[in-house]
Motif scaffolding. Sequence first.
Motif, PDB file in Angstrom:
ATOM      1  N   PHE A  47      -0.241 -12.575   5.843  1.00 56.55           N
ATOM      2  CA  PHE A  47      -1.487 -12.502   6.792  1.00 56.55           C
ATOM      3  C   PHE A  47      -1.461 -14.489   7.157  1.00 56.55           C
ATOM      4  CE2 PHE A  47      -2.033  -8.834   5.700  1.00 56.55           C
ATOM      5  CZ  PHE A  47      -1.166  -8.425   6.137  1.00 56.55           C
ATOM      6  N   ARG A  94      -3.151  -3.010   5.577  1.00 52.16           N
ATOM      7  CA  ARG A  94      -3.357  -4.186   6.427  1.00 52.16           C
ATOM      8  C   ARG A  94      -2.411  -4.643   7.320  1.00 52.16           C
ATOM      9  NH1 ARG A  94      -7.452  -6.912   8.117  1.00 52.16           N
ATOM     10  NH2 ARG A  94      -6.934  -8.668   7.191  1.00 52.16           N
ATOM     11  N   CYS A  95      -0.851  -3.751   7.242  1.00 50.63           N
ATOM     12  CA  CYS A  95       0.164  -4.400   7.860  1.00 50.63           C
ATOM     13  C   CYS A  95      -0.064  -3.838   9.055  1.00 50.63           C
ATOM     14  CB  CYS A  95       0.620  -4.771   7.640  1.00 50.63           C
ATOM     15  SG  CYS A  95       0.867  -5.313   5.727  1.00 50.63           S
ATOM     16  N   GLN A 132      -7.675 -13.337   5.774  1.00 52.65           N
ATOM     17  CA  GLN A 132      -6.824 -12.347   5.370  1.00 52.65           C
ATOM     18  C   GLN A 132      -6.847 -11.165   5.135  1.00 52.65           C
ATOM     19  OE1 GLN A 132      -7.246 -15.017   4.079  1.00 52.65           O
ATOM     20  NE2 GLN A 132      -6.339 -16.480   6.140  1.00 52.65           N
ATOM     21  N   ALA A 133      -7.408 -11.100   3.560  1.00 53.35           N
ATOM     22  CA  ALA A 133      -7.772  -9.198   2.827  1.00 53.35           C
ATOM     23  C   ALA A 133      -6.559  -9.207   2.672  1.00 53.35           C
ATOM     24  CB  ALA A 133      -8.787  -9.033   4.017  1.00 53.35           C
ATOM     25  N   PRO A 134      -5.087  -9.986   2.003  1.00 50.33           N
ATOM     26  CA  PRO A 134      -4.155  -9.112   2.623  1.00 50.33           C
ATOM     27  C   PRO A 134      -4.489  -7.994   0.552  1.00 50.33           C
ATOM     28  CG  PRO A 134      -4.521 -11.065   0.761  1.00 50.33           C
ATOM     29  CD  PRO A 134      -5.285 -11.342   1.535  1.00 50.33           C
ATOM     30  N   THR A 135      -3.361  -6.812   0.865  1.00 52.27           N
ATOM     31  CA  THR A 135      -3.556  -5.607  -0.158  1.00 52.27           C
ATOM     32  C   THR A 135      -3.294  -6.539  -1.009  1.00 52.27           C
ATOM     33  OG1 THR A 135      -2.870  -4.100   1.671  1.00 52.27           O
ATOM     34  CG2 THR A 135      -3.611  -3.058  -0.407  1.00 52.27           C
ATOM     35  N   ARG A 156      -2.287 -15.611  10.555  1.00 52.12           N
ATOM     36  CA  ARG A 156      -1.719 -15.977  11.752  1.00 52.12           C
ATOM     37  C   ARG A 156      -2.037 -15.847  13.568  1.00 52.12           C
ATOM     38  NH1 ARG A 156      -0.824  -8.676  11.973  1.00 52.12           N
ATOM     39  NH2 ARG A 156       0.631  -9.091  10.272  1.00 52.12           N
ATOM     40  N   ILE A 173      -6.124   1.721   1.645  1.00 56.42           N
ATOM     41  CA  ILE A 173      -6.006   0.830   3.213  1.00 56.42           C
ATOM     42  C   ILE A 173      -4.461   0.226   4.019  1.00 56.42           C
ATOM     43  CG2 ILE A 173      -6.753  -1.564   3.788  1.00 56.42           C
ATOM     44  CD1 ILE A 173      -9.378  -0.779   2.733  1.00 56.42           C
ATOM     45  N   CYS A 210       0.961  -1.175   0.128  1.00 54.65           N
ATOM     46  CA  CYS A 210      -0.117  -0.150   0.537  1.00 54.65           C
ATOM     47  C   CYS A 210       0.671   1.356   0.061  1.00 54.65           C
ATOM     48  CB  CYS A 210      -1.203   0.458   1.372  1.00 54.65           C
ATOM     49  SG  CYS A 210      -0.092   0.222   3.163  1.00 54.65           S
TER      50      CYS A 210
END
Lengths: 160, 609
Positions: free
Chosen positions: B266, A137-138, B210-213, B378, A135, A104
């Motif tokens: 994740f 996520r990390c 997990q919805a990684p980008t 995770r 967004i 991102c």
Amino acid sequence: MSKTPIQFTLNGKPTSVFVNGGANLLEVLRRDVGDMTLKYGCGQGTCGTCTVLIDGEPHLGCLTLAETVEGRQIETVNGMADGPELHPLQKLFMENFAAQCGFCTPGMLMAASSLLNRNPNPSREEVVEAISGNICRCTGYEPIIDAILQAASSLRGRAF
Amino acid sequence: MSTIEFRKDIFADERDDNLNTIGKPEIRQDILGHVTGRSPYFDDHKFEGLLHLRCVRSIHHHAKIRSINTSAAEKMPGVVRVILPKDVPHNINTLLSLIGFGRDDEALLQDKKVAYLGEAIVAIVAETELQARNACKAVQVDYEVLPHVLDVEEAIKPSAPIVNDQYPNNTFDYHDLYDHQKLRFGDVEKAFSQADHIVEGEYQMSPIEQAPTETCGAIAAPEQNDRYVCYTSTQALFFSLGTTAKLLDMPSSKLHFVGGTVGGGFGGKVDSLHEPLAVLGAHLTGKPVKYTYDRAEEMQVGAPRGAERWRIKDGVMNDGRIIARQFTGFFDSGAYTRLSSYAIVKGTGHLPGPYTIPNVSSNVYCVYTNRTPATAMRGFGITGVDFSIECHMDKVAEAVGMNPIELRLLNAYRDGDMKAHRRIAKNCALIECVQVAAQKAAWLISPQYNAMSSLKDGGGERAQIPPTMIDDVGKIGERKSREIPTEPSSNGSMSTKPPSTIEFKGVSTAMNTVTPDELARPDLAPPTNTSEIAVPRPVPAAQPQAPQRSTTPYQQPVVTPPSQIAPASAPVVPPSAPVPNEPYKPAGDFQRGTKRPGNSPFVSGTRRR
């Protein structure tokens, strides 16, 4: 399929490319121009990963028809650094651990850069608002917000 | 620089502070690539003439496939190749087959029966992504819709539809013996009868994407030397390589995998579904092929953290000591095994949470339902039950009228305590973490609790492995002939038959029998002086007794357990339990592979100096 020639300025350089009718700016910049810094995250305008600046304003590459950028100024992360010298936003993202997977980050840097161009002294709330369309996520956002505030401070120091 | 706070005042004498890197904030080694946009994610590699692969996906939760007609799709503009299930050389796999765990149960492309919404049936390779999408719409699949089951407890009823043909009871088979993973430590039933309070709760979580980008994907291309290069988003490069080699029946030396730059994982990028299809596409077309999820597929088809349902029953004394904890867990694996069976083994090792509880029992079922298969995310296997345990701790605190933070401090494990999976707890820091968290949250705890330490009061009796009851409830196949009890270890009254002596790993269990006198030890009574906070001592386990077998006869097992299994319903005492009343002391300096107290020959981590 018929192709349309378009011309625009990409990070200060005149650029021309033939695009398919209906192609979006994200695919054109990545596949046809070869600027891989903006990423595909959702293709539907929700994640902000493909954020680019068009005439200084943040736009989503996946929702922008490529033909509409004719004659306009486009900026991506590729234009941020001055030769080997990183932009303060880039430096402070590094120092604040403001990226983990990094996917991102280009879009986030574009949103932040647009904010600092129009508001050199943003409040924390204004920073949050400026990146609210991006967004991550990390990181949990806090290091990103810290980095942008520190970069604003650093840029103000440079201007005076 | 980072705003991490290091609390070097805690365990200060256990650490060198003259290290160059450890314990200090560092700049990530890959972050320069991230801030300049140059980190090479799999999709950032350009190939001349790149083809795009997309899949025809099931529109039903559960259906037989009667026929697949691709003739219209083959004639669509831009279509280069239609890949059918029969084109996959070894079209059956289970992820953990690489470590020999579980049966192959999942096809890369499915031609017999789909078991979840979105399961891949046919793959189409076309010149553009749009052409591939359009051709997918032109494939005609004739389905015979089957009844589906989406709830874990519905799925284990004998009448439920069979989700996964390899596991017709809709549960993973553990150790070729049971339809669930067991944990037995002490005797919870006996302890429940001694407890002042019984606190029960049920907790349910949702699946979590997990919805990684970056969505999951891979690009494969023919390379020189008759190899295929594969750029992939995988989190597990060699795992994906091994899975590809197996599914494609191809020597791994023909595969050149490049990864390591993952746009958020994740846990959701270990399932190795993209690499085999991308390589197969490149193999069948001779061209570079990209296969990636779009966002909608990532959310619907991408494997989530599996949902878990937990029932917890605690036996608690008036002073807050938890003397028994019993779990029944249902882990929603979705339609296939993937990693859920493993998650349960891992989670069982974590029970009963970071607390020293002398009697613990758990039955956890890995259940197949017609949902999207679950996978890693995770701490999977731990986080779901931890959520339940911590909710339950609050409920226990309410039941005994105790400060919930103090309840945790009282029951927290300490260095030297025996955990239910028969390892000694070491390097504990829960007490210190809770104390700091309470302080930061301005949550008042009394001075006695602030004075507690992970280094104090552990070991001794708390290091013992209690005599343990085992039972044979839930043998594979048993459920098809009768309903399983919802509290599997509460199976009626105990018989008074003396324990039979059996061999367990070659060690006689005649030793270590608890006498009735020990049950009445005065130090085990709740403290009468409430101003003095007693760290809990273990409640003794009952005299080993054989539980009475179920009154319903065991009928027509589908799978016969192996003959070397010990006789049912016999008490088992672990062979290397330490001598009672002697504090735990390590035998010597820590060495990798040293045998610790308990059954397991494996040791990981380092012990405090």
